[in-house]
Scaffold this motif. Structure first.
Motif, PDB file in Angstrom:
ATOM      1  N   ARG A 165      -5.524   0.879  -9.437  1.00 14.64           N
ATOM      2  CA  ARG A 165      -4.986  -0.054 -10.375  1.00 14.64           C
ATOM      3  C   ARG A 165      -3.231   0.013 -10.119  1.00 14.64           C
ATOM      4  O   ARG A 165      -2.799   0.610  -9.565  1.00 14.64           O
ATOM      5  CB  ARG A 165      -5.019   0.530 -11.829  1.00 14.64           C
ATOM      6  N   PRO A 166      -2.770  -1.200 -10.939  1.00 13.51           N
ATOM      7  CA  PRO A 166      -1.221  -1.127 -10.894  1.00 13.51           C
ATOM      8  C   PRO A 166      -0.734   0.080 -11.410  1.00 13.51           C
ATOM      9  O   PRO A 166      -1.107   0.842 -12.375  1.00 13.51           O
ATOM     10  CB  PRO A 166      -0.820  -2.415 -11.721  1.00 13.51           C
ATOM     11  N   CYS A 167       0.400   0.783 -10.638  1.00 12.18           N
ATOM     12  CA  CYS A 167       1.061   2.273 -10.797  1.00 12.18           C
ATOM     13  C   CYS A 167       1.731   1.868 -12.157  1.00 12.18           C
ATOM     14  O   CYS A 167       2.610   0.979 -12.396  1.00 12.18           O
ATOM     15  CB  CYS A 167       1.745   2.285  -9.857  1.00 12.18           C
ATOM     16  N   SER A 168       1.275   2.678 -13.346  1.00 16.56           N
ATOM     17  CA  SER A 168       1.905   2.505 -14.540  1.00 16.56           C
ATOM     18  C   SER A 168       1.984   3.503 -15.207  1.00 16.56           C
ATOM     19  O   SER A 168       2.740   3.596 -16.493  1.00 16.56           O
ATOM     20  CB  SER A 168       0.969   1.379 -15.534  1.00 16.56           C
ATOM     21  N   GLY A 169       1.781   4.733 -14.945  1.00 12.08           N
ATOM     22  CA  GLY A 169       1.763   6.034 -15.328  1.00 12.08           C
ATOM     23  C   GLY A 169       0.836   6.266 -16.700  1.00 12.08           C
ATOM     24  O   GLY A 169       0.715   7.161 -17.210  1.00 12.08           O
ATOM     25  N   ASP A 186     -10.369   5.415   1.560  1.00 11.24           N
ATOM     26  CA  ASP A 186      -9.939   4.246   2.093  1.00 11.24           C
ATOM     27  C   ASP A 186     -10.080   3.191   0.969  1.00 11.24           C
ATOM     28  O   ASP A 186     -10.953   3.029   0.195  1.00 11.24           O
ATOM     29  CB  ASP A 186     -10.903   3.715   3.057  1.00 11.24           C
ATOM     30  N   PHE A 187      -9.033   2.387   0.784  1.00 12.71           N
ATOM     31  CA  PHE A 187      -8.988   1.221  -0.264  1.00 12.71           C
ATOM     32  C   PHE A 187      -9.417  -0.205   0.600  1.00 12.71           C
ATOM     33  O   PHE A 187      -8.719  -0.498   1.467  1.00 12.71           O
ATOM     34  CB  PHE A 187      -7.600   1.319  -0.844  1.00 12.71           C
ATOM     35  N   ASN A 188     -10.513  -0.461   0.165  1.00 12.82           N
ATOM     36  CA  ASN A 188     -10.928  -1.737   0.826  1.00 12.82           C
ATOM     37  C   ASN A 188     -10.199  -3.184  -0.051  1.00 12.82           C
ATOM     38  O   ASN A 188     -10.577  -3.195  -1.140  1.00 12.82           O
ATOM     39  CB  ASN A 188     -12.489  -1.774   0.519  1.00 12.82           C
ATOM     40  N   GLY A 238       3.305  12.363  -9.706  1.00 11.61           N
ATOM     41  CA  GLY A 238       1.691  12.781  -9.468  1.00 11.61           C
ATOM     42  C   GLY A 238       0.753  11.434  -9.079  1.00 11.61           C
ATOM     43  O   GLY A 238      -0.395  11.717  -8.940  1.00 11.61           O
ATOM     44  N   SER A 239       1.502  10.441  -8.972  1.00 12.78           N
ATOM     45  CA  SER A 239       0.617   9.218  -8.641  1.00 12.78           C
ATOM     46  C   SER A 239       0.602   9.298  -7.254  1.00 12.78           C
ATOM     47  O   SER A 239       1.188   9.725  -6.389  1.00 12.78           O
ATOM     48  CB  SER A 239       1.361   7.837  -9.239  1.00 12.78           C
ATOM     49  N   LEU A 240      -0.685   8.765  -6.612  1.00  9.18           N
ATOM     50  CA  LEU A 240      -1.039   8.466  -5.414  1.00  9.18           C
ATOM     51  C   LEU A 240      -0.986   7.039  -5.048  1.00  9.18           C
ATOM     52  O   LEU A 240      -1.936   6.158  -5.388  1.00  9.18           O
ATOM     53  CB  LEU A 240      -2.446   9.024  -5.402  1.00  9.18           C
ATOM     54  N   LEU A 241       0.046   6.657  -4.412  1.00 12.98           N
ATOM     55  CA  LEU A 241       0.283   5.423  -4.086  1.00 12.98           C
ATOM     56  C   LEU A 241      -0.176   4.951  -2.607  1.00 12.98           C
ATOM     57  O   LEU A 241      -0.086   5.653  -1.776  1.00 12.98           O
ATOM     58  CB  LEU A 241       1.778   5.009  -3.826  1.00 12.98           C
ATOM     59  N   ASN A 242      -0.949   3.821  -2.828  1.00 10.26           N
ATOM     60  CA  ASN A 242      -1.751   3.304  -1.437  1.00 10.26           C
ATOM     61  C   ASN A 242      -0.586   2.396  -0.786  1.00 10.26           C
ATOM     62  O   ASN A 242      -0.045   1.750  -1.071  1.00 10.26           O
ATOM     63  CB  ASN A 242      -2.743   2.633  -1.916  1.00 10.26           C
ATOM     64  N   GLY A 243      -1.002   2.555   0.714  1.00  8.57           N
ATOM     65  CA  GLY A 243      -0.125   2.018   1.647  1.00  8.57           C
ATOM     66  C   GLY A 243      -0.308   0.527   1.777  1.00  8.57           C
ATOM     67  O   GLY A 243       0.588  -0.376   2.320  1.00  8.57           O
ATOM     68  N   ASN A 263       2.400  -1.500  -5.206  1.00 10.50           N
ATOM     69  CA  ASN A 263       2.477  -0.832  -6.579  1.00 10.50           C
ATOM     70  C   ASN A 263       0.860  -0.699  -6.990  1.00 10.50           C
ATOM     71  O   ASN A 263       0.413  -0.994  -7.985  1.00 10.50           O
ATOM     72  CB  ASN A 263       3.195  -1.657  -7.622  1.00 10.50           C
ATOM     73  N   ILE A 264       0.192  -0.053  -5.737  1.00  9.04           N
ATOM     74  CA  ILE A 264      -1.331   0.157  -6.265  1.00  9.04           C
ATOM     75  C   ILE A 264      -1.326   1.534  -6.249  1.00  9.04           C
ATOM     76  O   ILE A 264      -1.235   2.190  -5.225  1.00  9.04           O
ATOM     77  CB  ILE A 264      -2.232  -0.414  -5.269  1.00  9.04           C
ATOM     78  N   CYS A 265      -1.832   2.149  -7.043  1.00  8.23           N
ATOM     79  CA  CYS A 265      -2.237   3.692  -7.178  1.00  8.23           C
ATOM     80  C   CYS A 265      -3.782   4.094  -7.563  1.00  8.23           C
ATOM     81  O   CYS A 265      -4.449   3.416  -8.345  1.00  8.23           O
ATOM     82  CB  CYS A 265      -1.457   4.457  -8.172  1.00  8.23           C
ATOM     83  N   LEU A 266      -3.968   5.332  -6.969  1.00  2.00           N
ATOM     84  CA  LEU A 266      -5.474   5.766  -7.338  1.00  2.00           C
ATOM     85  C   LEU A 266      -5.599   6.193  -8.777  1.00  2.00           C
ATOM     86  O   LEU A 266      -4.818   6.700  -9.274  1.00  2.00           O
ATOM     87  CB  LEU A 266      -5.691   7.183  -6.462  1.00  2.00           C
TER      88      LEU A 266
END
Length: 462
Positions: A39-43, A113-115, A140-145, A149-152
């Motif tokens: 999801r979009p990183c938002s905390g 893996d993020f498809n 603590g957020s896990l940001l995808n490469g 701005n996409i986090c697990l």
């Protein structure tokens, strides 16, 4: 003599103006997994992770990331969070290592893996591609490469703290109707209702109570009704409840029906059974053997069970009551009552009976929740041997619970308890806590068998 069809026609005529169309079927059959996605990183709750002892732990509720289905075919691995250490197939399916910015599964050696095409989070053959790169940031957020701005993320419920209903709401039953609405029912609370009903969209915030039993049964001598058990089957809501008999000397179990969870519920015209003071606190249970059973008990008698027929409003021909849970000299078992049964195939096929004892109310209230388990709906049941929920902090006499399984498959316990600082021993407020399992025994998560007082992440409700 009217049969069930006639009763249902009456119920339909009374309740048609309240009827809501069916849109969402109840989902109470999960296995304790909450799927992860991005999801979009938002905390927001569910986006904070901690890497500890080779586990990736969701900070907000303490569960571990794992390969949920333990399938080693690339792309088929469901990633989810589940109770740490409660592995579904292997001691390695919750073990992860960081290799640079890749997160590698110990189970199959593949990477998270993020498809980007279908949005699925999975494990796949490690390639070093940007969509397999993850950065554990200080927050603590896990940001995808693959995106700036996409986090697990894992979907969690609303934040709450007990009580979830700050008013008298004893002996609760909580269900999700086929209309997608959450309904809670409770024992009478004069002057508001004989059987109370409240609704919710998230299992945490509840509406003001209304009356569910608008027309009182003619066969009862009083207007006192308690311990409703409500469930929906084939678009009909069945309410079992306790009441006094016409002569006032016996206790009875009655049945009322409705086509909506809101009611009004219409009594079928006669009690199902009357007798000694133990004939209260009913619970209907659809067992894994395909049969339907009713359980009840109190007043120093055993908790009993008996098979119902397929109509759900009569006992099965040839059936008779079976003593299931006996009283004992244990601290809370001089009186046992309020049975609630659940079946979770993940817990070695056990049927669990939760029950309470021994004094629910008043200045001398001394009440707690116990549990027993069996592989058969009529036993024998093995007792756990100590309460799984008892007094603690501001709360005393917790009990008469129900169990609700949320849409992520997690079990939750709703129950009433007396709020000590308030000082009214006859007001039993509605509380909520999460259930986890150790060695196939349930316990109240995040506590030492006492109600929680701090903020908690609630059930997944969507």
């Amino acid at each position: 003599k009217m049969n069930k069809v006639h009763y249902l026609l009456i119920v339909w005529c009374v309740s048609v103006i309240h009827h809501l169309p069916s849109s969402v079927k109840a989902d109470n059959t999960g296995y304790g997994f909450t799927p992860v996605d991005v999801r979009p990183c938002s905390g927001r709750p569910g986006q904070s992770w901690r890497y500890e002892n080779n586990n990736l732990i969701a900070e907000d509720d303490g569960r571990c990331l794992q390969i949920g289905d333990c399938n080693t075919t690339p792309g088929d691995q469901q990633l989810s969070v589940v109770q740490c250490g409660q592995s579904t197939c292997s001691s390695q399916n919750q073990v992860w290592t960081f290799n640079g910015n890749s997160i590698v599964s110990k189970l199959d050696g593949q990477c998270i893996d993020f498809n980007v095409e279908d949005g699925k989070v999975q494990t796949w053959a490690c390639s070093g591609a940007p969509n397999q790169n993850w950065t554990l940031r200080p927050d603590g957020s896990l940001l995808n490469g693959a995106d700036v701005n996409i986090c697990l993320s894992v979907d969690l419920g609303s934040v709450y703290s007990n009580p979830v209903m700050d008013r008298n709401f004893p002996d609760p039953t909580v269900i999700r109707g086929s209309d997608g609405v959450y309904y809670a029912y409770s024992t009478m609370s004069p002057p508001d209702c004989h059987i109370c009903i409240s609704t919710s969209t998230d299992l945490v915030n509840w509406s003001p109570v209304q009356e569910a039993l608008v027309t009182l049964p003619s066969w009862s001598a009083t207007d006192i009704f308690w311990a409703p058990d409500v469930s929906e089957h084939d678009n009909v809501y069945y309410m079992f409840f306790a009441a006094n008999s016409a002569n006032g000397s016996d206790k009875c179990i009655g049945i009322a029906l409705s086509y909506t969870g809101y009611g009004p519920f219409i009594d079928i015209g006669h009690p199902l059974i009357c007798g000694d003071p133990s004939h209260i606190d009913p619970k209907m249970f659809d067992a894994p053997d395909g049969n339907i059973y009713l359980y009840w008990g109190s007043a120093g008698y055993p908790i009993r069970g008996r098979q119902l027929d397929s109509s759900r409003v009569r006992f099965a021909d040839g059936s008779s009551p079976v003593d299931i849970i006996q009283t004992s000299n244990e601290e809370y078992e001089a009186l046992v009552e309020g049975p609630w049964l659940t079946y979770n195939p993940r817990q070695s096929g056990y049927i669990y009976m939760y029950y309470s004892g021994n004094n629910c109310c008043g200045p001398t209230a001394h009440y707690a929740v116990m549990v027993a388990r069996s592989l058969s709906p009529l036993g024998p049941f093995e007792k756990y041997g100590q309460p799984i929920l008892a007094l603690g902090g501001r709360w005393t006499a917790p009990g008469h619970n129900c169990i609700y399984t949320d849409t992520a498959g997690e079990d939750w316990i709703f129950y009433h308890s007396i709020d000590l600082p308030v000082g009214n021993y006859y007001v039993r407020k509605l509380l909520l806590d999460r259930i986890s399992y150790i060695n196939d025994w349930p316990y109240v998560a995040n506590t030492n068998s006492v109600p929680t007082n701090s903020s908690q992440i609630g059930p997944v409700s969507s």
